[in-house]
Scaffold this active site. Structure first.
Site, mmCIF file in Angstrom:
data_model
loop_
_atom_site.group_PDB
_atom_site.id
_atom_site.type_symbol
_atom_site.label_atom_id
_atom_site.label_comp_id
_atom_site.label_asym_id
_atom_site.label_seq_id
_atom_site.Cartn_x
_atom_site.Cartn_y
_atom_site.Cartn_z
ATOM 1 N N TYR A 107 28.022 60.898 45.412
ATOM 2 C CA TYR A 107 27.386 59.600 45.171
ATOM 3 C C TYR A 107 25.915 59.273 45.704
ATOM 4 O O TYR A 107 26.048 59.557 47.217
ATOM 5 C CB TYR A 107 28.125 58.369 45.329
ATOM 6 C CG TYR A 107 29.319 58.049 44.392
ATOM 7 C CD1 TYR A 107 29.545 59.004 43.187
ATOM 8 C CD2 TYR A 107 30.047 57.065 44.531
ATOM 9 C CE1 TYR A 107 30.487 58.743 42.271
ATOM 10 C CE2 TYR A 107 31.304 56.815 43.609
ATOM 11 C CZ TYR A 107 31.503 57.805 42.600
ATOM 12 O OH TYR A 107 32.660 57.542 41.887
ATOM 13 N N SER A 260 34.909 51.982 36.165
ATOM 14 C CA SER A 260 34.245 51.254 34.790
ATOM 15 C C SER A 260 34.923 50.202 34.148
ATOM 16 O O SER A 260 35.014 50.412 32.851
ATOM 17 C CB SER A 260 33.809 52.356 33.950
ATOM 18 O OG SER A 260 32.779 53.384 34.261
ATOM 19 N N ILE A 262 34.604 47.097 33.357
ATOM 20 C CA ILE A 262 33.652 46.287 32.587
ATOM 21 C C ILE A 262 32.746 47.202 31.871
ATOM 22 O O ILE A 262 31.741 46.654 31.172
ATOM 23 C CB ILE A 262 32.877 45.125 33.331
ATOM 24 C CG1 ILE A 262 32.066 45.728 34.418
ATOM 25 C CG2 ILE A 262 33.779 44.041 33.679
ATOM 26 C CD1 ILE A 262 31.165 44.562 35.220
ATOM 27 N N GLY A 265 29.034 47.455 32.498
ATOM 28 C CA GLY A 265 28.115 46.103 32.226
ATOM 29 C C GLY A 265 28.152 45.731 30.704
ATOM 30 O O GLY A 265 27.829 44.500 30.402
ATOM 31 N N THR A 268 30.064 42.243 29.938
ATOM 32 C CA THR A 268 29.630 41.195 30.625
ATOM 33 C C THR A 268 28.982 40.263 29.694
ATOM 34 O O THR A 268 28.853 39.157 29.834
ATOM 35 C CB THR A 268 28.390 41.711 31.575
ATOM 36 O OG1 THR A 268 27.390 42.245 31.094
ATOM 37 C CG2 THR A 268 28.923 42.496 32.730
#
Length: 373
Positions: A107, A260, A262, A265, A268
């Site tokens: 990352y 992951s 959600i 995103g 949301t």
């Protein structure tokens, strides 16, 4: 309360209240225990144990993929503003009872001005600890790159990760994905790291059911529990329920860590067919996909309104209702971290969990080939 099983998936959510009476956010909910082996075992208020290890983490963790990244997140740019927001996300997570952080050596790799996520997390921890004593659980991952051979490559990579983090050990060390070859040696390297006290628990990530069972058996011969399998899992990506991974985790006493949770995103409610996400996410979450998503999002919002909760909080709570699942949403800023904390301390009813699953079944189009490898 007895364990509820609906659609083949264990749920630790209470049943719907009779008579359609007023509901409110509930307190601590009973946990589900899978038959055969214990799933995530409660170690006290707000924490669960990772599989059969001795490591207890908060019921909701924070993913640090976006911290320092310039290839997928942050509009290909990392700057002082984003750094400040990431540190504020870290502090807000601690302040709101989420002290489990997941990162990886890859990352924020050194491309296009990226900064390594492990280095950032280590710096955030150090700076916060200079102000007060805090308890933080750190998970990081080994990249199974094709030029890495043998168990020693795991120990070598781990020691470099520890240097970047500024830590003498981590709570959880995971194989980030199945290697093209050498996976048995990588597992041996995990066991070596565990026996040397460099890690308190070991896990894998993106492992299908067969690989998961093989890894569990190999580590068991060394007396090392396989604590976790980190996979993509959300209300609209329920492959772990369908490919045997969730059931195997429950059976073997392996915690499923959901990345992951959600859907990057999408759950949301921020994105619509008229306002789709940009960047790499646009390839998956197209206007056509988002159009199909709207009936589910509408119901999520309705249910959330009845609890005073946002779509994000409903979607995360849906995952915790599955039992033996620790979601790790990514927090870019303090506002997001605070919102995630609102997913805890209450529970959807069993009927609501199944209603959302039924609506989600109508949505197709997301495929992650890595889990089929």
């Amino acid at each position: 309360m007895a364990l509820q099983v609906a659609g083949g998936v264990a749920c630790r959510c209470p049943p719907a209240l009779p008579g359609g009476g007023e509901r409110r956010a509930r307190g601590r909910t009973p946990r589900a225990v899978a038959s055969g082996a214990a799933a995530a075992v409660e170690e006290g208020e707000g924490k669960v144990r990772l599989g059969g290890s001795g490591v207890a983490v908060t019921k909701l963790g924070i993913g640090a993929w976006s911290w320092g990244d310039t290839t997928y997140w942050n509009d290909s740019e990392w700057d002082d503003r984003r750094l400040k927001e990431a540190q504020e996300a870290f502090d807000a997570s601690i302040d709101n009872g989420m002290s489990f952080f997941d990162t990886a050596e890859v990352y924020g790799t050194a491309l296009m001005g990226a900064v390594n996520s492990e280095s950032l997390l280590g710096g955030f921890i150090k700076e916060r600890q200079q102000k007060e004593q805090i308890e933080v659980a750190v998970a990081t991952k080994f990249a199974a790159l094709p030029w890495r051979f043998g168990r020693g490559s795991v120990l070598s990579a781990l020691k470099k990760s520890l240097d970047r983090l500024g830590l003498s050990s981590v709570e959880l060390y995971q194989l980030h994905w199945p290697g093209i070859w050498g996976n048995e040696a990588y597992l041996d390297g995990l066991a070596d790291a565990y026996e040397q006290g460099l890690v308190k628990a070991v896990g894998v990530s993106n492992y299908n059911e067969k690989r998961l069972r093989d890894a569990h058996a190999r580590l068991k011969k060394r007396g090392v529990p396989l604590a976790a399998n980190q996979v993509n899992y959300s209300l609209i990506y329920r492959t772990p329920e369908l490919n045997g991974v969730k059931a195997a985790c429950d059976e073997l006493g392996i915690t499923l860590i959901a990345y992951s949770p959600i859907a990057q995103g999408v759950l949301t409610g921020k994105y619509t067919p008229e306002n789709p996400p940009t960047g790499p996410r646009a390839n998956t979450y197209t206007p056509e996909f988002l159009t199909k998503l709207q009936p589910l999002m509408s119901r999520i919002k309705e249910i959330g309104a009845s609890y005073g909760k946002s779509p994000t909080q409903v979607s995360l709570n849906w995952l915790t209702c599955q039992g033996n699942v620790v979601p790790i949403p990514g927090a870019k800023n303090a506002s997001q971290a605070k919102e995630f904390a609102g997913a805890l301390g209450w529970s959807l009813t069993g009927d609501e969990v199944e209603e959302l699953r039924t609506l989600a079944r109508e949505i197709k189009g997301i495929k992650m080939p890595i889990e089929e490898s």
